[in-house]
Write a protein that holds these residues in place. Sequence first.
Motif, short mmCIF file in Angstrom:
data_model
loop_
_atom_site.label_atom_id
_atom_site.label_comp_id
_atom_site.label_asym_id
_atom_site.label_seq_id
_atom_site.Cartn_x
_atom_site.Cartn_y
_atom_site.Cartn_z
N LEU A 23 -4.69 8.20 0.32
CA LEU A 23 -4.22 9.68 -0.14
C LEU A 23 -5.46 10.47 -0.13
N GLY A 24 -6.51 10.02 0.01
CA GLY A 24 -7.69 10.95 0.13
C GLY A 24 -7.64 11.52 1.60
N SER A 25 -7.20 10.82 2.56
CA SER A 25 -7.33 11.30 4.02
C SER A 25 -6.34 12.22 4.19
N ASP A 26 -5.37 11.99 3.31
CA ASP A 26 -4.08 13.00 3.41
C ASP A 26 -4.45 14.29 2.63
N GLY A 27 -5.47 14.46 1.97
CA GLY A 27 -5.74 15.63 1.26
C GLY A 27 -5.24 15.75 -0.34
N ILE A 28 -4.67 14.46 -0.87
CA ILE A 28 -4.09 14.52 -1.93
C ILE A 28 -4.93 14.10 -3.39
N THR A 29 -5.68 13.37 -2.98
CA THR A 29 -6.66 12.86 -4.00
C THR A 29 -8.02 12.91 -3.46
N SER A 57 0.75 -1.18 0.04
CA SER A 57 0.08 -0.02 0.09
C SER A 57 0.72 1.33 0.04
N ASP A 58 2.02 1.22 1.05
CA ASP A 58 2.98 2.34 0.74
C ASP A 58 3.41 2.57 -0.53
N HIS A 59 3.88 1.41 -1.28
CA HIS A 59 4.47 1.52 -2.40
C HIS A 59 3.48 2.23 -3.64
N ALA A 60 2.22 1.70 -3.36
CA ALA A 60 1.29 2.31 -4.24
C ALA A 60 1.06 3.69 -4.14
N TYR A 61 0.81 4.09 -2.90
CA TYR A 61 0.55 5.35 -2.37
C TYR A 61 1.82 6.33 -2.82
N ALA A 62 3.26 6.02 -2.76
CA ALA A 62 4.34 6.86 -3.17
C ALA A 62 4.25 6.60 -4.88
N ALA A 63 3.71 5.80 -5.45
CA ALA A 63 3.85 5.59 -6.87
C ALA A 63 2.70 6.58 -7.70
N VAL A 72 1.62 9.33 -6.10
CA VAL A 72 2.13 10.76 -5.83
C VAL A 72 3.33 10.87 -7.00
N ALA A 73 4.28 10.11 -7.38
CA ALA A 73 5.12 10.28 -8.38
C ALA A 73 4.62 10.38 -9.92
N LEU A 74 3.45 9.57 -9.84
CA LEU A 74 2.67 9.86 -11.32
C LEU A 74 2.14 11.20 -11.39
N ILE A 75 1.58 11.77 -10.26
CA ILE A 75 1.07 13.01 -10.30
C ILE A 75 2.27 14.07 -10.49
N GLU A 76 3.43 13.85 -10.17
CA GLU A 76 4.31 14.87 -10.39
C GLU A 76 5.28 14.65 -11.86
N SER A 77 5.24 13.36 -12.29
CA SER A 77 5.77 13.15 -13.46
C SER A 77 4.87 13.49 -14.52
N GLU A 78 3.61 13.37 -14.42
CA GLU A 78 2.58 13.69 -15.49
C GLU A 78 2.24 15.33 -15.15
N ASP A 79 2.77 15.86 -14.19
CA ASP A 79 2.44 17.25 -13.88
C ASP A 79 0.87 17.70 -13.64
N LEU A 80 0.17 16.47 -13.21
CA LEU A 80 -0.98 16.76 -12.98
C LEU A 80 -1.44 17.58 -12.25
N LYS A 104 10.50 17.22 -0.25
CA LYS A 104 11.57 16.41 -0.64
C LYS A 104 12.90 16.68 0.17
N ALA A 105 13.03 17.88 0.61
CA ALA A 105 14.35 18.15 1.14
C ALA A 105 14.30 17.46 2.82
N PHE A 106 13.14 17.03 3.33
CA PHE A 106 13.15 16.27 4.48
C PHE A 106 12.84 15.06 4.52
N MET A 107 12.37 14.48 3.42
CA MET A 107 12.18 12.97 3.18
C MET A 107 11.92 12.50 1.89
N PRO A 108 12.55 11.28 1.63
CA PRO A 108 12.33 10.78 0.35
C PRO A 108 10.95 10.29 0.05
N LEU A 109 10.40 10.11 -1.24
CA LEU A 109 9.10 10.10 -1.71
C LEU A 109 8.55 8.80 -0.77
#
Length: 225
Positions: free
Chosen positions: A53-59, A7-13, A15-23, A78-83
């Motif tokens: 992700l919904g609970s954290d206000g991201i989706t 689940s953590d892997h999917a969550y991070a992935a 978020v990475a998709l949102i960034e890489s696709e500039d959603l 990103k300066a304080f934690m890896p994705l």
Amino acid sequence: MSQPRLSDHAYAAIVALIESEDLQIGDRLPAEARLAEMIGVSRVIVREALVRLGSDGITEVRRGAGSFVKGRPSQRLKAFMPLAELPATLGSYEVRFVLETEAARLAAQRRTPEQMIEVEAALGRLRTALLSSAPAHVEDRELHRAIADATGNLAFQQAFDALWPDVEKVMQAGVDISRSRPPEVIAVMLREHEVIVESIRAQDAERAALAMRWHLGEGRRRLMP
């Protein structure tokens, strides 16, 4: 790989998709089946990640329409934690909502005059740090820890200390992000702490609990741009 780690892997992935696709906020995410295929996990795991992700206000999920971007984590995180650490670090807020809201309530009911002096002193140190260029996360911790101490229940203190590795990153990032914004953002952050302390001083348990929950919610929101 265990279920929580998937689940953590999917969550991070995601978020990475949102960034890489500039959603952008309001953009639609791929369907669950497509996300599962892209990430290499089951739809059940994707669904679990989307709930978090919904609970954290991201989706957010719109019934019959799919999942959409609601907020993007600040690039300064990103300066304080890896994705990869983002799910656990933001997930600490769910525990803090329960733990620290009740700690504030009990502190208002039980604090001794000596404990109130410690809480007030911790607020003063935090005020000085926030209004300077100091990091301020240590002072932030001291105030929240003093409130846990004022419950008179060692379990609250131990639970807060156990959360500290993730809470520290959030507090560091929150101050850094807030300082990159207009000055009034830091003033608002300080006022949130003041209301908590005022409520504990007045022994208004309900107000103290509500003030703490509001502060934590706003703190999580400040991690988004």
